[in-house]
Design a protein around this motif. Structure first.
Motif, PDB file in Angstrom:
ATOM      1  N   ALA A   8       0.726  -1.239   0.178  1.00  0.00           N
ATOM      2  CA  ALA A   8       0.205  -0.003  -0.001  1.00  0.00           C
ATOM      3  C   ALA A   8       0.942   1.205  -0.009  1.00  0.00           C
ATOM      4  CB  ALA A   8      -0.937   0.029   1.118  1.00  0.00           C
ATOM      5  N   VAL A   9       2.002   1.061   0.659  1.00  0.00           N
ATOM      6  CA  VAL A   9       2.580   2.247   0.677  1.00  0.00           C
ATOM      7  C   VAL A   9       3.540   2.831  -0.486  1.00  0.00           C
ATOM      8  CG1 VAL A   9       4.944   3.157   1.678  1.00  0.00           C
ATOM      9  CG2 VAL A   9       3.490   1.991   3.205  1.00  0.00           C
ATOM     10  N   TRP A  10       4.056   1.652  -1.473  1.00  0.00           N
ATOM     11  CA  TRP A  10       4.551   1.804  -2.568  1.00  0.00           C
ATOM     12  C   TRP A  10       3.348   2.337  -3.481  1.00  0.00           C
ATOM     13  CZ3 TRP A  10       9.336   2.880  -3.915  1.00  0.00           C
ATOM     14  CH2 TRP A  10      10.298   2.284  -3.031  1.00  0.00           C
ATOM     15  N   CYS A  11       2.189   1.806  -3.395  1.00  0.00           N
ATOM     16  CA  CYS A  11       1.037   2.030  -4.326  1.00  0.00           C
ATOM     17  C   CYS A  11       0.815   3.500  -4.089  1.00  0.00           C
ATOM     18  CB  CYS A  11      -0.003   1.113  -4.240  1.00  0.00           C
ATOM     19  SG  CYS A  11      -1.775   1.366  -4.991  1.00  0.00           S
ATOM     20  N   GLY A  12       0.701   4.160  -2.808  1.00  0.00           N
ATOM     21  CA  GLY A  12       0.723   5.258  -2.719  1.00  0.00           C
ATOM     22  C   GLY A  12       1.659   6.222  -3.225  1.00  0.00           C
ATOM     23  N   ILE A  13       3.196   5.704  -3.271  1.00  0.00           N
ATOM     24  CA  ILE A  13       4.020   6.641  -3.864  1.00  0.00           C
ATOM     25  C   ILE A  13       3.906   6.691  -5.378  1.00  0.00           C
ATOM     26  CG2 ILE A  13       6.490   6.729  -4.367  1.00  0.00           C
ATOM     27  CD1 ILE A  13       7.010   5.403  -1.566  1.00  0.00           C
ATOM     28  N   PHE A  14       3.572   5.508  -6.097  1.00  0.00           N
ATOM     29  CA  PHE A  14       3.208   5.618  -7.447  1.00  0.00           C
ATOM     30  C   PHE A  14       1.908   6.303  -7.735  1.00  0.00           C
ATOM     31  CE2 PHE A  14       6.083   1.792  -7.449  1.00  0.00           C
ATOM     32  CZ  PHE A  14       6.963   2.139  -8.273  1.00  0.00           C
ATOM     33  N   TYR A  15       0.912   6.378  -7.011  1.00  0.00           N
ATOM     34  CA  TYR A  15      -0.141   7.430  -7.240  1.00  0.00           C
ATOM     35  C   TYR A  15       0.337   8.620  -7.042  1.00  0.00           C
ATOM     36  CZ  TYR A  15      -4.460   3.928  -7.233  1.00  0.00           C
ATOM     37  OH  TYR A  15      -5.270   3.211  -7.989  1.00  0.00           O
ATOM     38  N   LEU A  16       0.979   9.122  -6.035  1.00  0.00           N
ATOM     39  CA  LEU A  16       1.740  10.662  -6.210  1.00  0.00           C
ATOM     40  C   LEU A  16       2.399  11.000  -7.539  1.00  0.00           C
ATOM     41  CD1 LEU A  16       2.807  10.751  -2.341  1.00  0.00           C
ATOM     42  CD2 LEU A  16       0.763  11.835  -3.500  1.00  0.00           C
ATOM     43  N   ILE A  17       3.178   9.939  -7.887  1.00  0.00           N
ATOM     44  CA  ILE A  17       4.321  10.162  -9.123  1.00  0.00           C
ATOM     45  C   ILE A  17       3.161  10.244 -10.228  1.00  0.00           C
ATOM     46  CG2 ILE A  17       5.722   9.113 -10.642  1.00  0.00           C
ATOM     47  CD1 ILE A  17       7.091   7.665  -8.227  1.00  0.00           C
TER      48      ILE A  17
END
Length: 332
Positions: free
Chosen positions: A236-245
């Motif tokens: 979920a953390v990495w998913c959030g990071i990629f969503y921000l990108i």
């Protein structure tokens, strides 16, 4: 009334009146039911948090359970129905006109209380009601009849004004119903319970489409993310990071896909979903007794049918369940 209470009243009026402007802006993009479901859903979540922070959980749940039906009814009369009617009206009328029509709410409250609760209306109050209704009619008559606005016909403008008037009348009905059936319940519990009831009513009518990350959330919490449940949060953390990108470069990404031929975009989407579709069909067709219902569910879902602002996935499920029910009845 002291200055603080007067300032609070003015602030409340400004917030309530400003909501009509935001409805006017958002309803054309979200749709009536999804926007109002999102509105009451956020309100219900906030009020429930406040309720449980100020009341013992057992006491609050007990009151909500005991008064569930009246709270549900008031949620429809005071939130779900009038919110949707006002939003539908603002597809035709301006935010100013609908907010002026909303000013008839206390007038309707007095009329409904007189008819239902047998509250007395003196001659002076009757004159005041007549002046109030006449004033609102004078303010909105020009736009409704002469200038319908946004290219709408006078008939559609009149229907929109009638919908807004019914919405205001429902507030009056809700007030009398609350006085009769929810007397003695504290206002915070009433607010949280009725908003929750409104959310339950509007949730099936399109609000599920607001959650754009449901598939990603399912992947991040599934066994494919990590075998150890305590470590799946990293997905979920990495998913959030990629969503921000993706959000940062959203305009560029959208322009890139817009430049692609439509056939190529559809092909890429089909390839991305191919594995999931094949896996789902394989699992659905394993049981011979449920094969027909599964096939009809898939066909209705793939058709893209939309009814009452509800997508094809829901109607595919309904068609599949009905098919299975009929087949089981025939086999019996």
């Amino acid at each position: 009334m002291n200055p603080i209470e007067l300032a609070q009243l003015v602030l409340l009026a400004a917030l309530w009146g400003g909501s009509f402007l935001f409805i006017r802006v958002g309803v054309t993009d979200f749709g009536v039911a999804p926007l109002m479901a999102l509105r009451v859903g956020i309100g219900a979540l906030f009020l429930l948090l406040v309720l449980f922070s100020r009341r013992p959980a057992r006491e609050a749940l007990g009151t909500l359970r005991e008064r569930a039906w009246p709270l549900f009814i008031v949620g429809i009369l005071n939130s779900a129905a009038p919110f949707c009617l006002f939003a539908w009206a603002e597809l035709t009328l301006s935010a100013g006109v609908t907010s002026v029509i909303n000013a008839t709410t206390p007038l309707w409250g007095a009329v409904v209380a007189y008819v239902w609760l047998k509250d007395r209306l003196s001659g002076l109050r009757v004159v005041g009601l007549a002046i109030g209704f006449a004033g609102v009619l004078a303010l909105v008559w020009d736009q409704v009849v002469t200038h319908a606005g946004d290219g709408a016909s006078s008939t559609s403008a009149a229907l929109a004004a009638f919908a807004a008037l019914v919405a205001a009348a429902l507030y009056g009905v809700a007030a009398s119903y609350t006085k009769r059936h929810l007397t003695g319940v504290d206002p915070l519990t009433v607010a949280a319970g009725t908003m929750t009831g409104a959310t339950l009513v509007l949730a099936p009518f399109g609000s599920h489409g607001v959650n754009l990350a449901a598939i990603s959330a399912a992947i991040c919490t599934g066994p494919h993310a990590h075998e150890d449940r305590t470590k799946r949060y990293m997905a979920a953390v990495w998913c959030g990071i990629f969503y921000l990108i993706a959000g940062t470069f959203g305009a560029t990404i959208a322009a890139l896909f817009a430049a692609f031929p439509q056939a190529l975009v559809v092909s890429i989407a089909a390839l991305a979903l191919f594995g999931s579709i094949m896996s789902g069909l394989t699992n659905a067709m394993q049981n011979p007794r449920e094969r027909e219902a599964a096939l009809i569910t898939f066909m209705v879902t793939a058709s893209g049918l939309t009814l009452l602002s509800i997508g094809a996935a829901f109607w595919g499920l309904v068609a599949g369940v009905m098919t299975q029910f009929v087949l089981n009845a025939r086999r019996a």
